[in-house]
Design a protein around this motif. Structure first.
Motif, PDB file in Angstrom:
ATOM      1  N   ALA A  82      25.384  41.982  58.915  1.00 38.75           N
ATOM      2  CA  ALA A  82      26.093  41.226  57.872  1.00 38.75           C
ATOM      3  C   ALA A  82      27.436  41.870  57.534  1.00 38.75           C
ATOM      4  N   ARG A  83      27.449  43.192  57.472  1.00 38.87           N
ATOM      5  CA  ARG A  83      28.695  43.891  57.144  1.00 38.87           C
ATOM      6  C   ARG A  83      29.747  43.684  58.240  1.00 38.87           C
ATOM      7  N   PHE A  84      29.327  43.821  59.497  1.00 38.76           N
ATOM      8  CA  PHE A  84      30.259  43.606  60.609  1.00 38.76           C
ATOM      9  C   PHE A  84      30.681  42.142  60.704  1.00 38.76           C
ATOM     10  N   TYR A  85      29.766  41.241  60.360  1.00 36.08           N
ATOM     11  CA  TYR A  85      30.080  39.813  60.387  1.00 36.08           C
ATOM     12  C   TYR A  85      31.129  39.487  59.316  1.00 36.08           C
ATOM     13  N   GLY A  86      30.956  40.065  58.123  1.00 37.75           N
ATOM     14  CA  GLY A  86      31.934  39.858  57.059  1.00 37.75           C
ATOM     15  C   GLY A  86      33.295  40.413  57.424  1.00 37.75           C
ATOM     16  N   ALA A  87      33.288  41.526  58.186  1.00 32.74           N
ATOM     17  CA  ALA A  87      34.546  42.152  58.618  1.00 32.74           C
ATOM     18  C   ALA A  87      35.076  41.547  59.916  1.00 32.74           C
ATOM     19  N   ARG A  88      34.337  40.574  60.514  1.00 34.81           N
ATOM     20  CA  ARG A  88      34.730  39.874  61.741  1.00 34.81           C
ATOM     21  C   ARG A  88      34.875  40.830  62.938  1.00 34.81           C
ATOM     22  N   LYS A  89      33.901  41.720  63.118  1.00 32.53           N
ATOM     23  CA  LYS A  89      33.912  42.690  64.213  1.00 32.53           C
ATOM     24  C   LYS A  89      32.844  42.313  65.238  1.00 32.53           C
ATOM     25  N   GLU A  90      33.228  41.515  66.226  1.00 32.57           N
ATOM     26  CA  GLU A  90      32.291  40.964  67.200  1.00 32.57           C
ATOM     27  C   GLU A  90      31.630  42.041  68.065  1.00 32.57           C
ATOM     28  N   VAL A 163      23.706  36.466  59.299  1.00 30.94           N
ATOM     29  CA  VAL A 163      24.846  35.561  59.511  1.00 30.94           C
ATOM     30  C   VAL A 163      24.646  34.238  58.774  1.00 30.94           C
ATOM     31  N   GLY A 164      23.650  34.196  57.890  1.00 29.30           N
ATOM     32  CA  GLY A 164      23.458  33.022  57.046  1.00 29.30           C
ATOM     33  C   GLY A 164      22.545  31.959  57.605  1.00 29.30           C
ATOM     34  N   ASP A 165      21.826  32.257  58.689  1.00 27.05           N
ATOM     35  CA  ASP A 165      20.938  31.262  59.306  1.00 27.05           C
ATOM     36  C   ASP A 165      19.503  31.499  58.856  1.00 27.05           C
ATOM     37  N   PHE A 301      24.189  38.472  51.110  1.00 24.77           N
ATOM     38  CA  PHE A 301      25.451  38.074  50.475  1.00 24.77           C
ATOM     39  C   PHE A 301      26.267  39.301  50.072  1.00 24.77           C
ATOM     40  N   THR A 302      25.612  40.309  49.516  1.00 25.56           N
ATOM     41  CA  THR A 302      26.327  41.516  49.104  1.00 25.56           C
ATOM     42  C   THR A 302      26.879  42.253  50.309  1.00 25.56           C
ATOM     43  N   SER A 303      26.086  42.357  51.383  1.00 25.12           N
ATOM     44  CA  SER A 303      26.541  43.067  52.580  1.00 25.12           C
ATOM     45  C   SER A 303      27.756  42.398  53.198  1.00 25.12           C
ATOM     46  N   GLN A 304      27.717  41.062  53.334  1.00 19.29           N
ATOM     47  CA  GLN A 304      28.865  40.359  53.925  1.00 19.29           C
ATOM     48  C   GLN A 304      30.112  40.510  53.063  1.00 19.29           C
TER      49      GLN A 304
END
Length: 451
Positions: A82-90, A163-165, A301-304
């Motif tokens: 979630a943290r990497f997803y929020g930061a957009r780090k694929e 990732v919200g799924d 939610f907090t992690s993202q």
């Protein structure tokens, strides 16, 4: 990073509808899982007797004790993805996902061997009555044979939540649950396999859910896509998963340890008390899992938002999750208690079993919202990157307090009522300390940002 159809944008837009969209499928998934487990209990209680019901129930706290440590690693995977997803780090997402999948299978094999060899001895130490022991041992050995696929499903669903799924895990769980119920009827009623039939049905259905979620991840796009040639453990990512997940797992183990002690105390009242306690615990599970969806919501939610740097949005996530979990806990808890006779009657027609179960519901269900509030605060702290803090608080406030209660209050008044009161007392104490910890953490982070 392109938003996929099943994913939720947790970092932008109004929170309330997105929290509902995320939490409702998760809540339904959890309740469905408990419904399928309840079907196990109902079938075994109705068609195999009170002794078989007690045998399945005697394993619940022990299974949680042994599995929570490793399932905690899935929390680490959730937070990191979630943290990497929020930061957009694929790239980091991909490395974390593949490392988590391999880690889940390795942990599952370790648990399988340990559970099949050591768990039966622990049942003896717990004081499981002789008329229950042989069936309890049979159940737990079959159950732990399926541990690799159980952990694979848990890790896979944690990654999708990150990732919200929360929709597709619901579909897979429903399919597996239907298979579980059908196999229960075939194995227990048709083939008269008793607790072995229930355990076999559970393991086979878990295989189905694990296969479905793994297949889903192989077809995903972006960093969460699983590819065979990338399945290895990236040392740095595994270390981060363990750093976050180990305290979460230890916290779950701590709670389970205190529950094992309580289960051992319940065992001393005989198989009728064990059956009533098992039935009530199963009913409570529906409420707990519904409330736990908000723990998972707060965590993701907090992690993202933490990864995306949206610090002001984090406080709003907490407030909305606390309000929702309190409402769900109060509504479901009091409904379960007021309908207790009817609900417990589904599990057993023995009035003595129903009486014991109703006593437990009267204490725990009416105060269960305290547990939900406590768990949301834990999710918030973990999402902020503080994994050890809630573990230490839980170690002292839950496990330490309950152990102290068992050896003091319960010894002075050896009754089931005195035993059950330890639950709400520990929730209130631990939740208050978690809330104070949250304010300290936010103040510290605000000071660091200003500096």
């Amino acid at each position: 990073m392109k938003q996929k159809s099943y994913e939720i944008d947790m970092c932008n837009g109004p929170l309330f509808p997105k929290i509902l969209l995320f939490s409702i499928p998760l809540m339904v998934s959890s309740i469905l899982q408990l419904l399928f487990n309840a079907a196990d209990m109902v079938v075994v209680g109705r068609f195999a007797g009170n002794t078989a019901l007690a045998a399945v129930g005697a394993n619940a706290s022990l299974i949680n004790l042994l599995t929570n440590l490793f399932i905690g690693f899935s929390v680490g995977a959730n937070v990191l993805v979630a943290r990497f997803y929020g930061a957009r780090k694929e790239k980091e997402i991909s490395e974390t996902v593949h490392s988590a999948i391999v880690l889940s299978v390795i942990c599952g094999v370790v648990l399988m061997v340990f559970g099949m060899v050591v768990a039966p001895e622990i049942l003896v130490v717990m004081g499981t009555p002789k008329d229950v022991l042989s069936q309890a041992v049979l159940y737990i050995r079959i159950y732990f044979a399926g541990m690799p696929v159980i952990l694979l499903y848990n890790f896979g669903s944690a990654i999708l939540r990150a990732v919200g799924d929360t929709q597709r895990p619901l579909y897979y769980l429903f399919a597996a649950g239907v298979i579980n119920i059908i196999l229960n009827l075939i194995f227990v009623i048709g083939f008269q396999l008793g607790v072995a039939g229930v355990a076999l049905a559970t393991v086979i259905s878990q295989v189905v859910s694990a296969v479905l979620i793994f297949r889903c991840m192989m077809k995903m796009e972006g960093g969460c896509r699983v590819e065979w040639n990338k399945l290895h453990m990236e040392k740095g990512k595994v270390a981060q998963i363990v750093r976050i997940g180990l305290p979460a797992g230890l916290q779950g183990t701590v709670f389970s340890l205190s529950n094992v002690l309580i289960q051992s105390s319940v065992n001393s009242f005989g198989s009728v008390a064990m059956a009533g306690n098992t039935a009530a615990s199963n009913i409570e599970g529906f409420i707990y899992m519904a409330m736990n969806s908000y723990h998972q919501t707060a965590l993701s939610f907090t992690s993202q938002n933490f990864g995306a740097g949206n610090y002001k949005r984090i406080g709003k996530v907490l407030m909305e999750c606390l309000a929702m979990v309190a409402g769900v806990g109060l509504a479901m808890g009091w409904t379960a208690y007021l309908c207790g006779n009817q609900l417990l009657g589904i599990y057993s027609s023995d009035p003595r079993v129903v009486e014991v179960g109703l006593l437990r519901l009267s204490v725990i269900c009416t105060t269960y919202c305290l547990c939900g509030i406590m768990d949301v605060l834990v999710g918030e702290l973990r999402g902020l990157g503080y994994a050890a803090l809630p573990m230490v608080v839980s170690l002292l406030g839950a496990c330490g307090f309950r152990i102290l209660w068992i050896f003091t209050v319960f010894q002075a008044n050896r009754s089931l009522l005195a035993l059950y009161i330890s639950y709400p007392a520990s929730w209130a104490l631990t939740g208050a300390v978690h809330l104070a910890s949250y304010f300290i953490v936010r103040k510290k982070q605000a000071g660091a940002k200003a500096a």
